[in-house]
Design a protein around this motif. Structure first.
Motif, PDB file in Angstrom:
ATOM      1  N   ILE B 189       0.825  -1.218   0.000  1.00 53.77           N
ATOM      2  CA  ILE B 189       0.000   0.000   0.000  1.00 53.77           C
ATOM      3  C   ILE B 189       0.853   1.259   0.000  1.00 53.77           C
ATOM      4  O   ILE B 189       0.343   2.352  -0.222  1.00 53.77           O
ATOM      5  N   ASN B 190       2.158   1.084   0.225  1.00 55.30           N
ATOM      6  CA  ASN B 190       3.055   2.242   0.167  1.00 55.30           C
ATOM      7  C   ASN B 190       3.998   2.202  -1.033  1.00 55.30           C
ATOM      8  O   ASN B 190       4.982   2.941  -1.080  1.00 55.30           O
ATOM      9  N   ASP B 218     -10.289  -0.002   7.319  1.00 56.64           N
ATOM     10  CA  ASP B 218     -11.081  -0.234   6.110  1.00 56.64           C
ATOM     11  C   ASP B 218     -10.405   0.345   4.872  1.00 56.64           C
ATOM     12  O   ASP B 218     -10.445  -0.243   3.788  1.00 56.64           O
ATOM     13  N   ARG B 219      -9.815   1.497   5.035  1.00 61.68           N
ATOM     14  CA  ARG B 219      -9.187   2.158   3.892  1.00 61.68           C
ATOM     15  C   ARG B 219      -7.945   1.397   3.443  1.00 61.68           C
ATOM     16  O   ARG B 219      -7.671   1.280   2.252  1.00 61.68           O
ATOM     17  N   GLU B 220      -7.177   0.871   4.397  1.00 58.31           N
ATOM     18  CA  GLU B 220      -6.002   0.069   4.017  1.00 58.31           C
ATOM     19  C   GLU B 220      -6.434  -1.219   3.327  1.00 58.31           C
ATOM     20  O   GLU B 220      -5.802  -1.677   2.380  1.00 58.31           O
ATOM     21  N   SER B 222      -9.115  -1.574   1.467  1.00 59.63           N
ATOM     22  CA  SER B 222      -9.466  -1.196   0.089  1.00 59.63           C
ATOM     23  C   SER B 222      -8.210  -0.982  -0.744  1.00 59.63           C
ATOM     24  O   SER B 222      -8.125  -1.423  -1.897  1.00 59.63           O
ATOM     25  N   ALA B 223      -7.244  -0.303  -0.157  1.00 56.30           N
ATOM     26  CA  ALA B 223      -6.008  -0.018  -0.890  1.00 56.30           C
ATOM     27  C   ALA B 223      -5.298  -1.310  -1.286  1.00 56.30           C
ATOM     28  O   ALA B 223      -4.811  -1.462  -2.413  1.00 56.30           O
ATOM     29  N   LEU B 225      -6.649  -4.266  -1.727  1.00 53.48           N
ATOM     30  CA  LEU B 225      -7.407  -4.923  -2.804  1.00 53.48           C
ATOM     31  C   LEU B 225      -7.197  -4.217  -4.149  1.00 53.48           C
ATOM     32  O   LEU B 225      -7.079  -4.870  -5.190  1.00 53.48           O
ATOM     33  N   CYS B 226      -7.159  -2.899  -4.121  1.00 55.91           N
ATOM     34  CA  CYS B 226      -6.929  -2.152  -5.359  1.00 55.91           C
ATOM     35  C   CYS B 226      -5.565  -2.477  -5.965  1.00 55.91           C
ATOM     36  O   CYS B 226      -5.377  -2.406  -7.179  1.00 55.91           O
TER      37      CYS B 226
END
Lengths: 592, 592
Positions: B189-190, B218-220, B222-223, B225-226
């Protein structure tokens, strides 16, 4: 499908985590979560045409501050963009880009098409045209390679013959996902050379194989599945569908202009525990039906109305189909999925009020918001109606006697509302060596002329309960070979109709004394160059004229279009002659 | 997966339709139909290792006359062969062919493996060995390419470093389905260079991406999965799993020797409407647990016992996993599927009584019926324990003072039953410049030596509540870098243990005065050359010896194996030093 670059994917990740703003936030919606089967208030954050994040609303807080723009969903349901698992765009009588214009407002953002109508007329060039003409529209038009061109070799002749080479060439083209409905099930289970070679190719390439199966034999069903095809959309009864589902076949419930199957299938399978192998398709839908009733949303509406669990129904119209075709980033609303999203009013009416494609609002309240640029292709200008050997004499039936009465096999429609026919032996008069129907109300001549470059075949027969009282109606939309099919009461009108069809490059013509009505379908003799809203009044007018000419069937054009389709029971006529559908054999017009 | 030739496929079709006899008919069974969700009496006809036909028994009639042979299912339930969606075979401490011997009788006919343990020791050659050693056994051992070797760069050093090139090489190998658990979620994610390049490759090649995710943001989620990964098997709570499922992640419920997650996940998600994205895995299972409790059948048993609908549970152990990995002909009992079939006693106990693989009976009543030929590979003879710079001095802790007391960060186990540790500041004595623990009951030395060719790193620390009362225990099974990890009370025993580990080519050794017990794991220092039934008594004896030496933990060997795993909270030690797991940073042993 839109593919992101590495950079765009990192931007998507950044939007998901909150390091950059969403391009758009769709707020104030009830999310239909096809993964969990739940429905709850949510917001959807988009970036680069994809879904970056879906926020479950817990305390009324909104992510609005983190978005460039916001779209207010007004409390409506958000469902994934609908996917049609099997459709012949040609049956809408408009070109792929004009088809897009009418189905997108209905929420169909992806279709898996089988261009086998045009393939029968123009071969691989026709398929290439459909692929090209479906590019750069705000929806995904995937393609399967037609496998059965013509549908039943030996019973009819088309404008092309597909073997392994043609299929292999198409499989290599852009947006092609596999091979389309393998209709020749008899050839499949009996190892015909054509089917063997095509299936060997598909299995070897590990590509998707779409089925098309009719028999009620369990053993034949197993044999067909063992040969490779995965799906079926031809069911006569709900029990057939349940049997197929049990055997592992994907049941593709069809709601076309010709066949309405969703209700009886759903009524039979709705008690099962969330069957996975269930999808929805429109197969052949006329433009007016798309505009008035809808498209996949109509199939979905009927599935829910027939009692299917609404989550299972929505899955059937979205994620099940995506998963069937390996369309990994389609069919759901979740992070990393393409932002194809419909907002609908409720889960009964399935009226699609807003359509997002790749994150852009492309339709609202049945209006397309996005310009689809007019296109032109050289193929659209080719007149595909070749009738080099046409003469009035070929329209007449030479009898085995000179005068008197003979027994003929009549293609008799069972009633005024069905496409199903039965063979009836009738006595008709013969005058000067030719059959005349002047004294026989309820009987008409029917002729099928091969209208392709390759052949001059022609067959003439007699049809009952078609009920044409005067004139002649001729058309080049005639499944699946799309030869010229004509029903007529007299030779003069017949010749006139044929000549007009030829002049306009294909279409449907009614002539009585003069040409009273003509629908021009110059693109392969199947599709108009105009948009649906210009075409539909013509079709309406034609149906009206034909009803005035005595045809009681609710949709006379469609009856003509299927009169030469030798897979609908029990007797049909092709350019090679009368076909007994059950035995798949050509039979004589004259009895004994 | 067994692929049929065109000729064999035609034979299969012929058997389905009844033109030739089935090779085998399994009669008298209750079919668990994962397609329709029904259970009913049936017979299964096989041909060429595939299922040709499944007959629903309606009137007691049997197809027996149409079969070469018949197997009487004695009224038991027939379910598809089980599929383990994520497993490290190395954790069973036996080689892939010996692993096959113990899991096949449990009904596991397919596994998707991640050979990242051996990859950390021997790089791509290790992965190649696992692929080779899993060939020609009566089960399918698929492979994913390890992506995180080492798991967290900068915090530990392994025997290999995987980047894009290594992953690309492995993806091209036989039976490789994609990339394995992308553990470095922080890197993902980074946008760390390593993760970016590997994910770009996987996305470009359109191959399966397995996830491994920990955060409760939740946002991590999503990130992550994206960025590409699809699955997760690391859940702390059921709520985590539900959240993941809602976001479209595949919830891979794990029941390993280290972590039992199936119950709490099922309890949370069982109310959902037939979630599709749900699979089962064993991850790391010790050989004794496989033999006594079972394998995927054990996960399934627990899922059903925890209240999951039994059809959903069986789908999770079969068709869901097959569909996730695109294994089109696996995971169901239907015409055209590979004939991997288990007969089980009931749907609660899930005791597997007969196992068919590719149509052959391969196990019955927990006994393998098929000979798996003994194999030998050159790699198995390589001594992978390199300790070139080992000396007694490196086992001692040099203090910042010469005499007195200093504060140190102790790795303290919370209690005797957990693998979770916390950092505790404790005062210890210093004598002649070195830390001594003679006066501190409950504290032991812990050392991690890089034992690979590439490095001589070593770190020494202090561990609390490990409770070793005397001697030294050393092992080369030490997740995930598999360096040499040792807990010891005195230097003499420690040296002896290390020397024995080196001599036997890796394994686990307990020494107290003399070597009291040694388990040889010469294959990469991870796996025995023997079969499980010879190895298990050694492991039992080792655990017994270690419990006698004061270690209360139910499975002392496992505690040693995870002491250097810097992803389990809160503080661990690697060959580079103490690791604060929360911040993923190296920290000093001495405070201030």
């Amino acid at each position: 499908m839109k593919r992101l670059t590495s950079f765009e994917r990192r931007e998507l990740v950044d939007a998901a985590i909150g390091r950059r703003r969403f391009d758009l936030l769709i707020k104030n919606i009830q999310l239909v979560n096809v993964f969990s089967g739940e429905i709850y208030p949510a917001e959807i954050g988009l970036c680069n045409g994809y879904i970056a994040h879906v926020e479950k609303i817990r305390n009324g807080n909104s992510l609005e501050a983190g978005a460039e723009k916001t779209y207010d969903g007004m409390g409506r349901y958000a469902v994934p963009g609908f996917i049609d698992s099997h459709v012949h765009i040609e049956s809408s009588m408009v070109t792929p880009y004009n088809f897009a214009k009418i189905v997108i407002p209905k929420g169909t953002t992806t279709v898996v098409t089988d261009p086998h109508e045009i393939a029968n007329v123009m071969g691989t060039e026709g398929v290439e045209y459909m692929i090209e003409a479906g590019r750069d529209v705000p929806m995904y038009q995937y393609v399967l390679s037609p496998t059965c061109v013509p549908s039943v070799p030996g019973l009819e002749e088309a404008g092309a013959v597909f073997g392994k080479e043609e299929v292999e060439r198409i499989i290599g083209m852009e947006r092609v996902l596999g091979v389309a409905e393998v209709m020749d099930y008899y050839g499949v289970i009996n190892h015909s050379k054509r089917m063997r070679e095509i299936l060997d190719l598909a299995v070897e390439k590990d590509c998707f194989i779409q089925g098309h199966f009719f028999s009620d034999s369990d053993r034949e069903l197993s044999a067909y599945l063992c040969a490779g095809p995965k799906t079926n959309h031809e069911f006569i009864t709900g029990e057939d569908a349940k049997r197929a589902l049990r055997a592992g076949m994907v049941v593709d419930a069809r709601e076309s202009s010709f066949s309405k199957n969703v209700r009886f299938i759903v009524e039979e399978i709705k008690g099962l525990h969330s069957p996975k192998n269930f999808t929805l398709c429109t197969d052949d839908r006329e433009p007016k039906e798309i505009i008035t009733k809808g498209h996949v949303n109509d199939c979905l509406r009927i599935a829910i109305k027939s009692g299917l669990n609404r989550i299972d129904a929505i899955r059937a119209a979205t994620m099940n189909t995506a998963s069937l075709y390996g369309l990994k980033r389609l069919g759901a609303i979740g992070p990393g999925y393409v932002a194809n999203i419909n907002l609908i009013d409720d889960l009964e009416g399935i009226n699609v009020e807003s359509v997002f494609f790749e994150g852009s609002l492309v339709a609202e309240n049945d209006e397309l918001l996005m310009e689809i640029e007019p296109k032109e292709f050289p193929l659209e200008k080719i007149n595909s109606v070749y009738l080099n050997d046409f003469s009035v004499d070929r329209l007449r039936i030479r009898a085995p006697i000179e005068e008197g009465r003979v027994k003929v096999r009549v293609i008799k429609y069972q009633d005024s509302e069905t496409l199903v026919t039965e063979a009836a032996l009738e006595e008709v008069a013969v005058r000067n060596g030719y059959v005349t129907l002047e004294d026989r109300e309820g009987l008409n001549f029917i002729a099928v002329f091969n209208r392709h470059k390759v052949s001059n075949n022609c067959a003439v027969g007699i049809v009952g309960n078609f009920c044409l009282s005067h004139g002649a109606v001729a058309g080049t939309v005639s499944h699946d070979c799309h030869n010229l099919c004509m029903v007529y009461t007299n030779l003069k009108d017949a010749v006139q109709a044929v000549e007009e069809v030829k002049r306009i490059g294909g279409g449907i013509v009614f002539s009585s004394g003069k040409v009273l009505m003509a629908i021009a379908l110059p693109v392969a003799g199947l599709m108009s160059r105009h948009e649906a809203d210009e075409l539909i009044p013509d079709i309406d007018r034609m149906n009206e004229v034909l009803r005035e000419a005595g045809i009681e069937f609710s949709n006379p054009v469609m009856r003509l279009a299927t009169a030469a389709l030798p897979v609908i029971p029990s007797i049909k006529i092709t350019d090679l002659g009368l076909v007994d559908v059950g035995s798949q054999r050509l039979v004589d017009l004259f009895d004994g």
